[in-house]
Motif scaffolding. Structure first.
Motif, PDB file in Angstrom:
ATOM      1  N   SER A  28       0.827  -1.209   0.000  1.00  0.00           N
ATOM      2  CA  SER A  28       0.000   0.000   0.000  1.00  0.00           C
ATOM      3  C   SER A  28       0.860   1.258   0.000  1.00  0.00           C
ATOM      4  N   HIS A  29       1.954   1.239   0.756  1.00  0.00           N
ATOM      5  CA  HIS A  29       2.866   2.382   0.794  1.00  0.00           C
ATOM      6  C   HIS A  29       3.473   2.623  -0.596  1.00  0.00           C
ATOM      7  N   LEU A  30       3.937   1.569  -1.221  1.00  0.00           N
ATOM      8  CA  LEU A  30       4.553   1.710  -2.544  1.00  0.00           C
ATOM      9  C   LEU A  30       3.550   2.186  -3.586  1.00  0.00           C
ATOM     10  N   LEU A  31       2.317   1.715  -3.490  1.00  0.00           N
ATOM     11  CA  LEU A  31       1.282   2.182  -4.413  1.00  0.00           C
ATOM     12  C   LEU A  31       0.987   3.654  -4.170  1.00  0.00           C
ATOM     13  N   ARG A  34       3.547   5.665  -5.844  1.00  0.00           N
ATOM     14  CA  ARG A  34       3.327   5.705  -7.300  1.00  0.00           C
ATOM     15  C   ARG A  34       2.246   6.718  -7.664  1.00  0.00           C
ATOM     16  N   LEU A  35       1.187   6.787  -6.859  1.00  0.00           N
ATOM     17  CA  LEU A  35       0.076   7.691  -7.150  1.00  0.00           C
ATOM     18  C   LEU A  35       0.379   9.146  -6.805  1.00  0.00           C
ATOM     19  N   ALA A  36       1.431   9.377  -6.030  1.00  0.00           N
ATOM     20  CA  ALA A  36       1.733  10.726  -5.535  1.00  0.00           C
ATOM     21  C   ALA A  36       2.024  11.732  -6.648  1.00  0.00           C
ATOM     22  N   GLY A  59      -2.995   7.127   1.590  1.00  0.00           N
ATOM     23  CA  GLY A  59      -3.261   8.532   1.870  1.00  0.00           C
ATOM     24  C   GLY A  59      -2.107   9.232   2.555  1.00  0.00           C
ATOM     25  N   ASP A  60      -1.326   8.485   3.344  1.00  0.00           N
ATOM     26  CA  ASP A  60      -0.145   9.086   3.981  1.00  0.00           C
ATOM     27  C   ASP A  60       0.851   9.596   2.942  1.00  0.00           C
TER      28      ASP A  60
END
Length: 195
Positions: A28-31, A34-36, A59-60
């Motif tokens: 989830s963190h890596l995704l 990527r979305l950032a 969201g973080d």
């Protein structure tokens, strides 16, 4: 012409109680990283804990982006074929008409809320489960309902669907796990080769 960009993702890997594992948190963190780089407007998530926590971790990585629940994203069986393929017979064994009808209503609510154009350009992340991801992809491709059974979605894999007024949906990307190292690329459905 306004485009509704949907970044549809399955939650990170979870334990049998529905809580994210360490691998699921990493996925989830890596995704989220990527979305950032995208102009995300909102992260919608299923009410189930594994999706809620995945959305929070993503969201973080996207400060200021609201993280909100959407009951339409809950895990459900969207379509029960009258004569299931032999490989799925055990899965559907004992499924009654009421359960099938409830799943069909959930599938319709999902499509009605998210699989349509918006009045303005939007970029929305949908954190959901394998079956709703498969149903949204099947819908975008205008495939027969039974085809959702053949779509296996990876944990924290990225699928992108675009909706524009007057046009058929566009499947831009399906089940992309390029943001994950090989040891985190998994569908959660049994032992298999990890691409």
């Amino acid at each position: 012409m306004a485009t509704r960009h949907l970044y549809v993702v399955r939650h990170g890997a979870a334990d049998p109680f529905g809580e994210l594992t360490e691998a699921g948190r990493r996925q989830s963190h890596l995704l989220g990283e990527r979305l950032a780089c995208l102009p995300i407007d909102v992260i919608w998530h299923s009410p189930l804990p594994r999706a809620v926590r995945s959305a929070q971790v993503m969201g973080d990585q996207l400060p200021g982006v609201p993280v909100r629940e959407a009951v339409e994203l809950v895990d459900h069986v969207p379509y029960v074929p009258e004569h299931p393929p032999a490989a799925w017979a055990g899965f559907f064994d004992g499924y009654d008409a009421a359960e099938a009808a409830a799943g069909a209503r959930s599938a319709e609510a999902l499509i009605s809320r998210f699989a349509r154009p918006a009045d303005v350009e939007t970029h929305e992340v949908l954190v959901t489960h394998a079956y709703p991801v498969a149903w949204l992809v099947r819908h975008a491709l205008d495939a027969p309902p039974v085809r959702w059974l053949e779509l296996n979605c990876g944990n924290a894999a990225l699928t992108v669907i675009e909706h524009r007024s007057g046009l058929a949906p566009t499947l831009v990307l399906y089940n992309d796990m390029g943001h994950l190292p090989p040891d985190l690329r998994w569908t959660g459905f049994g032992a298999t080769v990890r691409p």
